[in-house]
Design a protein around this motif. Structure first.
Motif, PDB file in Angstrom:
ATOM      1  N   ASN A   1       0.843  -1.193   0.000  1.00  0.00           N
ATOM      2  CA  ASN A   1       0.000   0.000   0.000  1.00  0.00           C
ATOM      3  C   ASN A   1       0.880   1.245   0.000  1.00  0.00           C
ATOM      4  O   ASN A   1       2.003   1.232   0.503  1.00  0.00           O
ATOM      5  N   PRO A   2       0.365   2.330  -0.533  1.00  0.00           N
ATOM      6  CA  PRO A   2       1.163   3.566  -0.559  1.00  0.00           C
ATOM      7  C   PRO A   2       1.399   4.069   0.861  1.00  0.00           C
ATOM      8  O   PRO A   2       0.581   3.878   1.759  1.00  0.00           O
ATOM      9  N   THR A   3       2.554   4.700   1.089  1.00  0.00           N
ATOM     10  CA  THR A   3       2.905   5.199   2.407  1.00  0.00           C
ATOM     11  C   THR A   3       2.175   6.495   2.699  1.00  0.00           C
ATOM     12  O   THR A   3       1.589   7.128   1.813  1.00  0.00           O
ATOM     13  N   ILE A   4       2.194   6.873   3.997  1.00  0.00           N
ATOM     14  CA  ILE A   4       1.626   8.161   4.372  1.00  0.00           C
ATOM     15  C   ILE A   4       2.769   9.071   4.798  1.00  0.00           C
ATOM     16  O   ILE A   4       3.846   8.622   5.173  1.00  0.00           O
TER      17      ILE A   4
ATOM     18  N   ILE B   1      -0.927  15.211   8.669  1.00  0.00           N
ATOM     19  CA  ILE B   1      -0.599  13.940   8.032  1.00  0.00           C
ATOM     20  C   ILE B   1      -1.098  13.972   6.607  1.00  0.00           C
ATOM     21  O   ILE B   1      -2.254  14.308   6.344  1.00  0.00           O
ATOM     22  N   GLY B   2      -0.224  13.614   5.645  1.00  0.00           N
ATOM     23  CA  GLY B   2      -0.595  13.566   4.244  1.00  0.00           C
ATOM     24  C   GLY B   2      -0.320  12.203   3.669  1.00  0.00           C
ATOM     25  O   GLY B   2       0.371  11.371   4.256  1.00  0.00           O
TER      26      GLY B   2
ATOM     27  N   PRO C   1      -9.994   7.364   6.376  1.00  0.00           N
ATOM     28  CA  PRO C   1      -9.725   8.220   7.533  1.00  0.00           C
ATOM     29  C   PRO C   1      -8.527   7.716   8.341  1.00  0.00           C
ATOM     30  O   PRO C   1      -8.097   6.586   8.179  1.00  0.00           O
ATOM     31  N   PHE C   2      -8.027   8.601   9.239  1.00  0.00           N
ATOM     32  CA  PHE C   2      -6.872   8.285  10.067  1.00  0.00           C
ATOM     33  C   PHE C   2      -7.301   8.128  11.524  1.00  0.00           C
ATOM     34  O   PHE C   2      -8.274   8.733  11.967  1.00  0.00           O
TER      35      PHE C   2
ATOM     36  N   GLY D   1      11.654  16.470  30.911  1.00  0.00           N
ATOM     37  CA  GLY D   1      10.930  16.259  29.669  1.00  0.00           C
ATOM     38  C   GLY D   1      10.390  14.853  29.530  1.00  0.00           C
ATOM     39  O   GLY D   1      10.920  13.894  30.081  1.00  0.00           O
ATOM     40  N   ILE D   2       9.319  14.744  28.766  1.00  0.00           N
ATOM     41  CA  ILE D   2       8.700  13.462  28.423  1.00  0.00           C
ATOM     42  C   ILE D   2       8.676  13.356  26.914  1.00  0.00           C
ATOM     43  O   ILE D   2       8.227  14.280  26.220  1.00  0.00           O
ATOM     44  N   ASN D   3       9.169  12.257  26.376  1.00  0.00           N
ATOM     45  CA  ASN D   3       9.117  12.001  24.942  1.00  0.00           C
ATOM     46  C   ASN D   3       7.751  11.423  24.596  1.00  0.00           C
ATOM     47  O   ASN D   3       7.431  10.298  24.975  1.00  0.00           O
ATOM     48  N   TYR D   4       6.971  12.234  23.897  1.00  0.00           N
ATOM     49  CA  TYR D   4       5.663  11.768  23.435  1.00  0.00           C
ATOM     50  C   TYR D   4       5.812  11.240  22.010  1.00  0.00           C
ATOM     51  O   TYR D   4       6.501  11.851  21.185  1.00  0.00           O
ATOM     52  N   THR D   5       5.165  10.122  21.720  1.00  0.00           N
ATOM     53  CA  THR D   5       5.162   9.547  20.376  1.00  0.00           C
ATOM     54  C   THR D   5       3.738   9.538  19.863  1.00  0.00           C
ATOM     55  O   THR D   5       2.843   8.981  20.504  1.00  0.00           O
ATOM     56  N   LEU D   6       3.554  10.181  18.666  1.00  0.00           N
ATOM     57  CA  LEU D   6       2.253  10.166  18.011  1.00  0.00           C
ATOM     58  C   LEU D   6       2.321   9.181  16.854  1.00  0.00           C
ATOM     59  O   LEU D   6       3.208   9.266  16.003  1.00  0.00           O
ATOM     60  N   THR D   7       1.380   8.243  16.819  1.00  0.00           N
ATOM     61  CA  THR D   7       1.283   7.289  15.716  1.00  0.00           C
ATOM     62  C   THR D   7      -0.029   7.532  14.993  1.00  0.00           C
ATOM     63  O   THR D   7      -1.104   7.512  15.612  1.00  0.00           O
ATOM     64  N   GLY D   8       0.087   7.812  13.654  1.00  0.00           N
ATOM     65  CA  GLY D   8      -1.097   7.963  12.808  1.00  0.00           C
ATOM     66  C   GLY D   8      -1.265   6.740  11.941  1.00  0.00           C
ATOM     67  O   GLY D   8      -0.306   6.270  11.316  1.00  0.00           O
ATOM     68  N   ILE D   9      -2.463   6.184  11.882  1.00  0.00           N
ATOM     69  CA  ILE D   9      -2.742   4.959  11.122  1.00  0.00           C
ATOM     70  C   ILE D   9      -3.852   5.266  10.134  1.00  0.00           C
ATOM     71  O   ILE D   9      -4.907   5.807  10.504  1.00  0.00           O
ATOM     72  N   ASP D  10      -3.605   4.917   8.829  1.00  0.00           N
ATOM     73  CA  ASP D  10      -4.641   5.184   7.824  1.00  0.00           C
ATOM     74  C   ASP D  10      -5.571   3.988   7.703  1.00  0.00           C
ATOM     75  O   ASP D  10      -5.451   2.995   8.430  1.00  0.00           O
ATOM     76  N   ALA D  11      -6.527   4.090   6.756  1.00  0.00           N
ATOM     77  CA  ALA D  11      -7.541   3.057   6.606  1.00  0.00           C
ATOM     78  C   ALA D  11      -6.967   1.729   6.145  1.00  0.00           C
ATOM     79  O   ALA D  11      -7.581   0.678   6.332  1.00  0.00           O
TER      80      ALA D  11
END
Length: 725
Positions: free
Chosen positions: A289-292, A316-317, A322-323, A350-360
Motif C-alpha cells: 500500500n502507498p505510504t503516508i 498527516i498527508g 480516515p486516520f 521532559g517526556i518524549n511523546y510519540t504520536l502514531t497515525g494509522i490510515d484506513a
C-alpha cells in the motif's frame, strides 16, 4: 536370483552301459546322450551307471581345444556353469567342452561317453533404490538388467503389480503401496531368468501453507516476515521460495521480505519437502500500500507552562483516509486519541511523546516530540493536609522553583503575608476547616497552584475522675482513669513514670505502687488532640503506705497427730485482726498459738493481719502430719497351699491397719538358686492375697520385704519360709 530350467535346475544324465567281456575288454554304450544347454551360475550334476562291475570311474572336462579343464572320480560329478563361460562371458549359444566318462573293469577295458554343453548367461536384475511413493502421486520404477544384452528377440520382461496386472515394460509408474515383482527370462531353450521384488510404502505429503493466508498486505517502506507451515506435520522439512526477489533467504521457513516502494504485487511460492522426498507448494501474494507522510507541528517552545494547557497540532498527508491517532505515553494529555490534544507538561527533564497515525489501510507513521515543564513550581512543604489548634497561629512554608520574575501571588484572605515576590511562609490563624488555594504567575504568563486543607481543632479539656492525691499499700496495684472529656478529639494519652505504668497510652492504666513507704510520686497525664500542638496536662499524686511483713515460725518438735504443734509469729507488732487458720477448719487469734491435728495429712497454716493504714499482710506454712507406728509386722515361716485353712494356704504378711506406707513397699521371694519366683510392689497383694506357690515344689524359699511405716521410718525384713505340700 530365481532361475527356471527345463530339467529342474540341474542336468541329470543317466549313462546306460552294457558290460561284456569280448576279447577281454569292457564295452560301454549309452543312450539319450546329446548336447544340452545350462544357465550360468547353475550347478550341473552327472550320474554314472551304478553297475558294480564298472570300476575306476574317471571324469574329465575338456576345453574346446582338447586340453583338460577339470577332472574327477566317483559315481557322479558336478560342474558349475559359470566356470565354463568363455571370456568375455555373456555370449549366447557357445558350444563348450565335452564331458567324458571313463570306466573299466580290472583295467581290462576302457570306454568313454561324451556330451556337449552350451552355457547361456543368466540375466541379473538390479532394482532401483526404493523410490518414494507420496500419497496421491505416482512413483517411477526403473530396474536395470545386467549380465546379458536384451534385444527384443531374446528376452521377455514384465511387472506384476499388487493387482496382478502384467506390465510388459521396463518402466512402471506405481500409484499404490504394495510389493512389485520384476521378471526377466531369456528367450532360448534354457529359459534362464531372474526375479526381484520391490516394496513400496506410501509416505505422507506435506500440506504447505503460509500463515495469514494467500494474500499479504504491507505499507510501503515496511519489512515483514513470511511464515510457511506444514499443516500435515509430515516430518523433517526443507523449504524453497521463489522468486528470490527481495527475500532475505529462499531456504528457510520464515524469510523476511525487504522494504519496497513499488505498489505492484509480488507472488511468492514456497515448496515444502519432507524427509520422505514428498512435497507440496503454496503461493502468497504480497501487496504494497502507498505510504503516508506528515509530521507534528510543535509549539514555539517545547518547554511549556503547566498552566494553562498547550495545544499540540499534527499534519498527516498521503495514505488513505480516515486516520486514527494514538499518543504514548498518555499522561498529561486531555485526549490521547486525537491529532491535537492539550498537554499539561509534568516533567522538568521532559517526556518524549510519540504520536502514531494509522490510515484506513493500516499503514502508519510515527513522530516524537520532547515536552518539558517550565521551572515554575509551587507547593506547600508541610503537607497537603494540616491541623491547627484553635487560637494558635501556624506558619506554612512554600517550596518554589520559580520561572521569570516578577511574580503575582493570589490566595484566600485567611492566608496572610503572601503578596510579596519573595515571601514563602504564609501564616494561618483560623477557627474552621478550609481548603486553601495559592496561585503564582510569573512574567511569562506561566502559573502554578497548590492546595492545602487545614482543619482547626479545639484543645482537649478533661475532668480527672480520681482525687488529685491517691494512696495505696506498697506492692499493691491502683488504677488511674479518665472519666470525662469535655472537648476533643483526643488522639493520644501519655502517662509519665513509665516504669510503673502498665500502658502509658491507655486512658485507664494500672499502676504498681512499689515506692518506699510513706512517699508520694507525681504521675502526669498528657492529652494530645488531632493537632499535635493541642495538648492538656493533668497531675495526680500517689501516696505509698507500708504493707505488714508477717512471718510464721514453727517451734521444734515432731509433726505427729495428737501431738501439740507450737507456732510463733514475727512482724505482727501493732497489727490488728490477727487470725490463724490451720487448714482443718479450726482458727485461732493472738501473736502465738498451739494446735493439735487429728488426721495424718498435709495442711496449710495461714496467719493474716492489717495495720492502721488498712494494708494487709499474710504468711503461710505448709505442714505434713504423720501418725506414729508400732513398728510390728508379722511374717509366717511356713504355708500349706493344700490346707483347708484359708489363712495357711498362702504366704502373706500381717500388721495393724494404717501402719504401713503403702506407697513405699517391695516384696521378693527367691528359690534355692537365687532366682526370683515372686515379686510385687503392691502392699495389698501381699497383705490380702499373698503368694500361693503355684507351680513350685515343697522346699525352703528366701524372702526380702522392704518399705516404710506411716511415720516414714524404713523397715527391711529378710527371712525364710517353708512351702509344704
Amino acid at each position: 536370483m530365481i532361475r527356471k530350467f527345463a530339467f529342474l535346475g540341474f542336468l541329470i544324465l543317466f549313462i546306460l552301459t552294457n558290460v561284456s567281456f569280448a576279447g577281454g575288454r569292457i564295452s560301454i554304450t549309452g543312450s539319450n546322450l546329446q548336447a544340452t544347454t545350462t544357465c550360468a551360475n547353475d550347478t550341473i550334476r552327472f550320474f554314472s551307471n551304478p553297475d558294480p562291475q564298472i570300476t575306476n570311474r574317471q571324469w574329465k572336462v575338456l576345453n574346446s581345444d582338447g586340453s583338460v579343464f577339470l577332472t574327477g572320480t566317483g559315481n557322479n560329478f558336478s560342474i558349475n556353469g559359470n566356470m565354463l563361460l568363455k571370456a568375455p562371458p555373456g555370449d549366447l549359444n557357445d558350444n563348450f567342452i565335452a564331458v567324458y566318462f571313463n570306466a573299466d573293469s580290472n583295467s581290462s577295458a576302457i570306454s568313454w561317453v561324451s556330451i556337449s554343453l552350451t552355457v547361456v548367461p543368466t540375466p541379473e536384475i538390479i532394482m532401483p533404490i526404493s523410490p518414494t511413493l507420496c500419497q496421491g502421486n505416482a512413483a517411477n520404477l526403473v530396474p536395470t538388467v545386467v549380465g546379458v544384452s536384451l534385444p527384443d528377440a531374446n528376452y521377455i520382461n514384465f511387472w506384476t503389480t499388487p493387482s496382478l496386472t502384467t506390465v510388459n515394460s521396463v518402466n512402471l509408474s506405481a500409484t499404490a503401496a504394495g510389493t512389485y515383482s520384476f521378471f526377466v527370462k531369456i528367450k532360448t531353450g534354457s529359459q534362464c531368468s531372474d526375479r526381484k521384488t520391490l516394496q513400496l510404502t506410501p509416505t505422507s505429503v506435506p500440506i504447505a501453507t503460509v500463515v495469514g493466508g494467500a494474500t499479504k498486505t504491507r505499507c510501503a517502506g515496511q519489512t515483514f516476515q513470511l511464515e510457511a507451515k506444514d499443516n500435515a506435520n509430515s516430518g523433517t522439512l526443507s523449504y524453497a521460495w521463489s522468486p528470490a526477489t527481495n527475500l532475505s533467504s529462499t531456504i528457510i521457513a520464515n524469510p523476511r521480505v525487504g522494504n519496497s516502494t513499488s505498489v505492484l504485487p509480488t507472488t511468492y511460492t514456497v515448496t515444502i519437502t519432507n524427509n520422505g522426498n514428498c512435497s507440496s507448494s503454496f503461493s502468497v501474494e504480497v501487496r504494497t500500500n502507498p505510504t503516508i507522510t506528515g509530521g507534528i507541528i510543535l509549539p514555539n517552545n517545547s518547554t511549556l507552562c503547566k498552566f494553562p494547557a498547550t495545544n499540540i497540532g499534527t499534519d498527516i498527508g498521503g495514505g488513505t483516509a480516515p486516520f486514527s491517532y494514538s499518543w504514548l505515553p498518555n499522561i498529561g494529555l486531555d485526549n490521547p486519541n486525537i491529532a491535537n490534544p492539550n498537554v499539561t507538561p509534568l516533567s522538568f527533564s521532559g517526556i518524549n511523546y510519540t504520536l502514531t497515525g494509522i490510515d484506513a489501510k493500516g499503514c502508519s507513521v510515527s513522530k516524537k516530540v520532547l515536552i518539558k515543564r517550565s521551572s515554575l513550581v509551587l507547593s506547600f512543604k508541610n503537607s497537603s493536609n494540616a491541623n491547627i489548634c484553635v487560637g494558635n497561629v501556624k506558619t506554612f512554608e512554600l517550596s518554589r522553583k520559580l520561572g521569570l520574575p516578577p511574580y503575582n501571588f493570589n490566595s484566600d484572605n485567611r492566608l496572610t503575608k503572601i503578596n510579596d515576590t519573595t515571601y514563602s511562609t504564609p501564616n494561618i490563624n483560623t477557627t474552621g476547616n478550609f481548603l486553601y488555594v495559592i496561585t503564582v504567575t510569573d512574567a511569562s504568563g506561566c502559573y502554578d497552584k497548590d492546595t492545602i486543607k487545614i482543619s482547626s481543632d479545639p484543645a482537649p479539656n478533661i475532668v480527672y475522675g480520681n482525687q488529685n492525691t491517691l494512696s495505696g499499700c506498697s506492692g499493691l496495684q491502683l488504677q488511674l482513669s479518665v472519666t470525662t472529656i469535655l472537648s476533643g478529639p483526643i488522639s493520644k494519652f501519655t502517662w509519665e513514670q513509665k516504669s510503673e505504668i502498665s500502658d502509658i497510652n491507655s486512658s485507664i492504666p494500672g499502676i504498681s505502687v512499689i515506692n518506699p513507704p510513706n512517699s508520694a510520686t507525681a504521675y502526669l497525664l498528657t492529652l494530645t488532640g488531632a493537632d499535635p500542638e493541642c495538648k492538656s496536662v493533668i497531675t495526680t499524686y500517689i501516696q505509698s503506705n507500708p504493707t505488714p511483713q508477717i512471718a510464721i515460725t514453727r517451734l521444734s518438735g515432731e509433726l505427729f497427730i495428737e501431738t501439740p504443734l507450737n507456732l510463733n509469729s514475727s512482724g505482727t507488732a501493732g497489727l490488728i485482726n490477727l487470725l490463724w487458720q490451720f487448714g482443718d477448719g479450726n482458727t485461732s487469734t493472738g501473736v502465738n498459738t498451739s494446735h493439735i491435728y487429728a488426721i495424718n495429712q498435709r495442711y496449710i497454716v495461714t496467719l493474716s493481719g492489717e495495720n492502721s493504714f488498712g494494708c494487709q499482710g499474710k504468711d503461710t506454712l505448709h505442714l505434713k502430719l504423720l501418725k506414729k507406728s508400732t513398728g510390728l509386722i508379722y511374717v509366717p515361716n511356713a504355708f500349706l497351699p493344700n490346707s483347708d485353712n484359708l489363712d495357711n494356704k498362702t504366704f502373706k504378711i500381717f500388721c495393724e491397719d494404717g501402719e504401713i506406707n503403702t506407697a513405699v513397699f517391695s516384696a521378693k521371694i527367691y528359690n534355692i538358686f537365687g532366682k526370683i519366683v515372686y515379686s510385687t510392689t503392691n502392699y495389698s497383694d501381699m497383705r490380702v492375697k499373698g503368694w500361693d506357690g503355684e507351680g513350685f515344689n515343697s522346699g525352703v524359699y528366701t524372702y526380702v520385704i522392704e518399705g516404710q511405716f506411716v511415720d516414714e521410718k524404713p523397715y527391711s525384713l529378710p527371712g525364710r519360709v517353708n512351702l509344704i505340700r
